[in-house]
Structures are given as C-alpha cells and as structure tokens.
Design a protein around this motif. Structure first.
Motif, PDB file in Angstrom:
ATOM      1  N   GLN A   1       0.831  -1.211   0.000  1.00 29.27           N
ATOM      2  CA  GLN A   1       0.000   0.000   0.000  1.00 29.27           C
ATOM      3  C   GLN A   1       0.864   1.259   0.000  1.00 29.27           C
ATOM      4  O   GLN A   1       0.453   2.307   0.490  1.00 29.27           O
ATOM      5  CB  GLN A   1      -0.921  -0.013   1.224  1.00 29.27           C
ATOM      6  N   ALA A   2       2.048   1.143  -0.587  1.00 28.80           N
ATOM      7  CA  ALA A   2       3.008   2.243  -0.576  1.00 28.80           C
ATOM      8  C   ALA A   2       2.441   3.500  -1.231  1.00 28.80           C
ATOM      9  O   ALA A   2       2.632   4.621  -0.743  1.00 28.80           O
ATOM     10  CB  ALA A   2       4.295   1.821  -1.279  1.00 28.80           C
ATOM     11  N   GLY A   3       1.740   3.323  -2.364  1.00 30.24           N
ATOM     12  CA  GLY A   3       1.176   4.473  -3.066  1.00 30.24           C
ATOM     13  C   GLY A   3       0.121   5.188  -2.248  1.00 30.24           C
ATOM     14  O   GLY A   3       0.087   6.421  -2.186  1.00 30.24           O
ATOM     15  N   THR A   4      -0.776   4.414  -1.629  1.00 26.75           N
ATOM     16  CA  THR A   4      -1.832   5.003  -0.807  1.00 26.75           C
ATOM     17  C   THR A   4      -1.236   5.737   0.388  1.00 26.75           C
ATOM     18  O   THR A   4      -1.658   6.850   0.727  1.00 26.75           O
ATOM     19  CB  THR A   4      -2.800   3.913  -0.297  1.00 26.75           C
ATOM     20  N   ILE A   5      -0.239   5.136   1.024  1.00 26.73           N
ATOM     21  CA  ILE A   5       0.410   5.769   2.178  1.00 26.73           C
ATOM     22  C   ILE A   5       1.117   7.054   1.756  1.00 26.73           C
ATOM     23  O   ILE A   5       0.968   8.100   2.399  1.00 26.73           O
ATOM     24  CB  ILE A   5       1.409   4.791   2.824  1.00 26.73           C
ATOM     25  N   THR A   6       1.868   6.990   0.652  1.00 26.84           N
ATOM     26  CA  THR A   6       2.591   8.171   0.169  1.00 26.84           C
ATOM     27  C   THR A   6       1.627   9.289  -0.211  1.00 26.84           C
ATOM     28  O   THR A   6       1.840  10.460   0.119  1.00 26.84           O
ATOM     29  CB  THR A   6       3.467   7.809  -1.045  1.00 26.84           C
ATOM     30  N   GLY A   7       0.537   8.934  -0.909  1.00 34.13           N
ATOM     31  CA  GLY A   7      -0.456   9.940  -1.295  1.00 34.13           C
ATOM     32  C   GLY A   7      -1.128  10.572  -0.104  1.00 34.13           C
ATOM     33  O   GLY A   7      -1.390  11.783  -0.086  1.00 34.13           O
ATOM     34  N   THR A   8      -1.400   9.777   0.923  1.00 37.41           N
ATOM     35  CA  THR A   8      -2.045  10.299   2.123  1.00 37.41           C
ATOM     36  C   THR A   8      -1.116  11.242   2.875  1.00 37.41           C
ATOM     37  O   THR A   8      -1.535  12.315   3.334  1.00 37.41           O
ATOM     38  CB  THR A   8      -2.469   9.142   3.056  1.00 37.41           C
ATOM     39  N   VAL A   9       0.162  10.856   2.987  1.00 36.01           N
ATOM     40  CA  VAL A   9       1.129  11.718   3.663  1.00 36.01           C
ATOM     41  C   VAL A   9       1.359  12.995   2.856  1.00 36.01           C
ATOM     42  O   VAL A   9       1.474  14.091   3.422  1.00 36.01           O
ATOM     43  CB  VAL A   9       2.463  10.964   3.887  1.00 36.01           C
ATOM     44  N   ARG A  10       1.426  12.861   1.525  1.00 29.73           N
ATOM     45  CA  ARG A  10       1.571  14.049   0.665  1.00 29.73           C
ATOM     46  C   ARG A  10       0.382  14.981   0.835  1.00 29.73           C
ATOM     47  O   ARG A  10       0.512  16.209   0.725  1.00 29.73           O
ATOM     48  CB  ARG A  10       1.701  13.605  -0.793  1.00 29.73           C
ATOM     49  N   MET A  11      -0.776  14.420   1.150  1.00 29.85           N
ATOM     50  CA  MET A  11      -1.980  15.211   1.370  1.00 29.85           C
ATOM     51  C   MET A  11      -1.807  16.154   2.563  1.00 29.85           C
ATOM     52  O   MET A  11      -2.432  17.224   2.615  1.00 29.85           O
ATOM     53  CB  MET A  11      -3.163  14.275   1.615  1.00 29.85           C
TER      54      MET A  11
END
Length: 302
Positions: free
Chosen positions: A144-154
C-alpha cells in the motif's frame, strides 16, 4: 466494504495509527502551513516592498530553486551513505527558520535574494526519503506504498489549504513583517515537533536498502527527472506570476489570492490519496503518464 475499498481505507488508516507515519504527516502539515502562508505572496511583496520589477520578483525563485536542486542531490546522497535522515531534517528546518525570519525586516532586494537562496535547502525531500525508509522497514505496508505516500503528501496540501488564507489575513492586519515572522516560527515549531516525536530507536537505517547493485543513474530516472523539470517549471510560473496578475492587472486584494490557492489545495486534498491508491492498482508508470496528460490539459485550459 469491498476488498478494493478496504485496501484504500486500510492504507489511510496505517498513516494515522502508526506513530512514525503520523509524525511525518504532522510535520508536512506544519511545513505546508508555513510555506503556503508566504510563498503565494512573495512576488507581490517584492514588487510592493522591495519595489522590484516583475522580472526581479520572479528571479527571486531562481537561486532558491538552483540551491535546492544542487544541495538536495548532494545531501540526499550523503544521507543515503550515512544511513540517517534525522540530522539532515533538523538542519534543514533550522536553516529554513534562519533564512525566513530576517525577510521580515529587510528592504534590500539583494539580501532577500541571498536569504531565499539559503532557504532552498529545505526538509521536504528528506521527509519523503524517510517515509520511503519506513515503508521498506514495515514490510506489511509495501503493498500500500502508493496510498500511504499519497495520504502523507496530502498533509502538505492540507497545510496549504489554510496557509494562503492565513497569510492574507496576516497581511491585512499585520503586514508582511508579521507574515515572515510567523512563517519562520512555524518552521521552528516543526523542528520542535521532530525533536520530540521522531525517536532514534524507531529510525530505519538506509544502508539496508540504499545500496545499488549497478553503478550510474538509471535512464528511466533521468526521463522522470526531465519530465518533472518541465512540469514544475510550468507550475512555478503559475505560482510566481498569478498573484501579481490578480493584484496588479485585475486589481483584486491579496485575499483573492488566498482563496484561489486554497481552492487549488482542496482539490489536491481529495486527489492525493486517490492518486496513490490508483498508482498501486494500475502501476506507477501508467498513472504517471495519465498525470502528465492531465497537467498538460490544465495548462492549455489555463
């Protein structure tokens, strides 16, 4: 809840339940608040306070970008070899504070140019390097690296939602002096939070996964870098001169600038975690191409 929905929700949940991911999330939120508070108004401040031309106002971003690019390359490599990110983050936040707060009192274009150039050394990239370190360390999060990265970038976008509005409010009541002082204090607050919340015993060592089997830079990385240069060059032009267009040409107040940048950040707030999720599902390469196409369409319509 379907398997797809559960994967998306669990990816977001990891960020807020895991101490390390949550620490990075909060740090990027405060940084977004700090940067969003003054960056949209930098060219307006330069023309009104420093009596700079439009070219000079835009040129303020050039040394800052060059220093950020060159220094980031060197220090990123150094942090990979050293195996520690926290010292680099601490120094970047400290330099950000030192470079920003004197802007509150300067009326010299040259001094402003030097201070902003020093401010090009920022902690933003090191936080994302650390985020990747934690994803690799916590094996259960890799899918879930993409989801985690996108959420943190949010988190940065969330800060940028309130930053421009806060900046406009401060300018109306306390002027640019108070604006730069507050921005520096927020950078200092991020430093305090990192020292308190980012524990050494939980920090991953980059040497575990930072070494490369092949020498040199992969050609695909060069291609991504070149594409990113064009994308960010266009976006930087919008960020630099759109505020001047609104205040000088359209004769609107800085509050309108704040509203416009806030609205943009609200959309980022929605699409960042979704973008990370879809990159996990369809692949980073395909999603990257779709993202470039959307960016091109955006600038054509603009």
């Amino acid at each position: 809840m379907s398997k797809t929905e559960n994967s998306f929700v669990s990816g977001i949940k990891i960020v807020f339940t895991d101490r390390d991911f949550r620490t990075i999330f909060i740090s990027l939120f405060i940084i977004g608040l700090s940067v969003g508070g003054f960056m949209p108004y930098l060219t307006v401040w330069a023309t009104n306070t420093l009596h700079a031309t439009s070219f000079q106002a835009g040129f303020l971003f050039v040394p800052m970008s060059i220093i950020g690019l060159v220094v980031s390359f060197y220090l990123a490599s150094l942090s990979d070899k050293w195996g520690k990110r926290k010292p680099f983050i601490i120094w970047a936040l400290l330099i950000g504070t030192i470079s920003r707060m004197p802007l509150a009192f300067t009326h010299s274009y040259t001094i402003a140019l030097v201070l902003l150039a020093i401010g090009g050394f920022n902690a933003f990239s090191f936080f994302f390097a650390l985020l990747n370190d934690f994803i690799v360390k916590k094996q259960e999060s890799k899918s879930q690296a993409g989801t985690i990265t996108g959420t943190v970038r949010m988190a940065f976008s969330q800060g940028y939602i309130f930053g421009p509005m806060l900046g406009a409010l401060i300018i109306d009541h306390g002027g640019y002096t108070l604006l730069f002082l507050l921005s520096g204090l927020l950078s200092l607050a991020t430093l305090g939070w990192v020292l308190f919340a980012l524990k050494e015993d939980s920090m991953p060592q980059t040497s575990v996964h930072g070494s490369s089997k092949a020498a040199g830079i992969p050609s695909v990385l060069i291609a991504v870098f070149v594409a990113a240069l064009f994308i960010f060059a266009g976006d930087s032009g919008r960020s630099m001169y759109l505020p001047l267009y609104i205040t000088d040409t359209l004769k609107q107040s800085v509050s309108i600038v704040g509203i416009l940048f806030t609205v943009t950040s609200v959309f980022e707030l929605v699409f960042m975690p979704l973008g990370g999720y879809f990159s996990d599902k369809i692949g980073v390469k395909r999603f990257f191409i779709i993202g470039i196409a959307c960016q091109v369409l955006y600038f054509i319509l603009f």
